[in-house]
Motif scaffolding. Structure first.
Motif, mmCIF file in Angstrom:
data_model
loop_
_atom_site.group_PDB
_atom_site.id
_atom_site.type_symbol
_atom_site.label_atom_id
_atom_site.label_comp_id
_atom_site.label_asym_id
_atom_site.label_seq_id
_atom_site.Cartn_x
_atom_site.Cartn_y
_atom_site.Cartn_z
ATOM 1 N N TYR A 1 0.810 -1.218 0.000
ATOM 2 C CA TYR A 1 0.000 0.000 0.000
ATOM 3 C C TYR A 1 0.848 1.276 0.000
ATOM 4 O O TYR A 1 0.334 2.362 0.247
ATOM 5 N N GLY A 2 2.123 1.148 -0.302
ATOM 6 C CA GLY A 2 3.021 2.300 -0.242
ATOM 7 C C GLY A 2 3.196 3.055 -1.539
ATOM 8 O O GLY A 2 4.036 3.959 -1.619
ATOM 9 N N LEU A 3 2.422 2.700 -2.574
ATOM 10 C CA LEU A 3 2.455 3.391 -3.876
ATOM 11 C C LEU A 3 3.841 3.366 -4.526
ATOM 12 O O LEU A 3 4.122 4.154 -5.424
ATOM 13 N N GLY A 4 4.701 2.468 -4.079
ATOM 14 C CA GLY A 4 6.041 2.388 -4.658
ATOM 15 C C GLY A 4 7.061 3.264 -3.964
ATOM 16 O O GLY A 4 8.188 3.380 -4.424
ATOM 17 N N TYR A 5 6.677 3.861 -2.837
ATOM 18 C CA TYR A 5 7.584 4.754 -2.106
ATOM 19 C C TYR A 5 8.021 4.184 -0.756
ATOM 20 O O TYR A 5 8.954 4.697 -0.143
ATOM 21 N N ILE A 6 7.337 3.154 -0.287
ATOM 22 C CA ILE A 6 7.612 2.627 1.054
ATOM 23 C C ILE A 6 7.993 1.157 0.972
ATOM 24 O O ILE A 6 7.214 0.337 0.464
ATOM 25 N N ARG A 7 9.171 0.837 1.481
ATOM 26 C CA ARG A 7 9.621 -0.550 1.486
ATOM 27 C C ARG A 7 9.208 -1.231 2.791
ATOM 28 O O ARG A 7 8.942 -0.577 3.800
ATOM 29 N N LYS A 8 9.167 -2.548 2.770
ATOM 30 C CA LYS A 8 8.927 -3.305 4.002
ATOM 31 C C LYS A 8 10.107 -3.101 4.946
ATOM 32 O O LYS A 8 11.255 -3.068 4.501
#
Length: 260
Positions: free
Chosen positions: A133-140
């Protein structure tokens, strides 16, 4: 003499048992990437895939990690596997698509001695541990060890035009080969974007797939998306149109294969 014969029988049995249980790379006749190609080809041709799926299930994470020693191999294997299981599972159980959230989130792919979810393959392995759900900006923050061993080294936005999720607006299914996957991804991206995009010069807008919105960080945001659209000849080089995202058609649409 009978003792010698008995010993020979035992040795033969032991040898066969060892061979049957072998799971390392060196003991396999078919490389993992080729196995993924065979799986998808068999589905395309309507052939039985039970033996192939059993081989994939018998693999171990360590063995597969060593064998897939480059991103071309990783993308080839995992994109083919993802697309193959979409076809395999939904052809037999189309009712599962009625709850798409659960379909992609729940483990249902038997592979490597465990059961994967489609989302784990897409976001964890192919998008290199991105938050769904991070839109490609947030990594696990803490991806599991198996994911770190199997994931690609570098994200490639073109995978979004290669993964087929079973819907009508999904990219068509190509059978990828590690030796030419870069060219295949380039062709697949071009075909999909030219077919799904529409530039309106008078209104200074461009209608594009919702994939650009859902995974905007993968594409480099709005500026990166425009750069991609220019490279694909969707919009002129000097243009800076407003991005408008098309509604995604989630109608179930299988057996949509393409040659690249």
């Amino acid at each position: 003499m009978k003792y010698i014969l008995f010993a020979l029988v035992l040795l033969t049995f032991a040898s066969c048992s060892v061979k049957k249980g072998l799971t390392s790379n060196a003991d396999r006749d078919t490389p993992a990437t080729e196995l993924s190609i065979k799986f998808l080809t068999a589905l395309k041709d309507g052939n039985n895939t039970d033996r192939i799926k059993a081989e994939l299930q018998a693999y171990k994470v360590e063995d597969l990690s060593k064998e897939l020693d480059s991103d071309p191999k990783r993308f080839t294997f995992w994109v083919n596997i993802y697309n193959a299981y979409i076809q395999d599972i939904l052809s037999n159980n189309p009712e599962l698509y009625q709850d798409r959230g659960a379909f992609f989130r729940e483990p249902r792919i038997e592979l490597l001695g465990r059961t994967f979810a489609f989302g784990e393959i897409e976001h964890g392995i192919l998008r290199r541990s991105q938050n769904e759900y991070g839109l490609g900006y947030i990594r696990k923050w803490f991806p599991p060890s198996w994911e770190r061993k199997l994931r690609v080294k570098n994200r490639d936005y073109r995978l979004h035009f290669a993964l087929n999720c079973g819907a009508k607006d999904c990219p068509a299914v190509a059978i990828y080969n590690a030796s030419k996957i870069n060219d295949q991804l380039a062709k697949g991206t071009s075909k999909y974007l030219l077919a799904s995009s529409e530039y309106n010069e008078s209104q200074n807008t461009v209608n594009v797939t919702s994939l650009f919105s859902w995974f905007r960080g993968d594409f480099g945001g709005k500026s990166g998306s425009r750069t991609i659209l220019k490279e694909q000849k969707v919009i002129p080089t000097g243009a800076k149109p407003k991005l408008q995202f098309n509604d995604y058609d989630w109608t179930l649409y299988l057996d949509n294969f393409i040659d690249l």
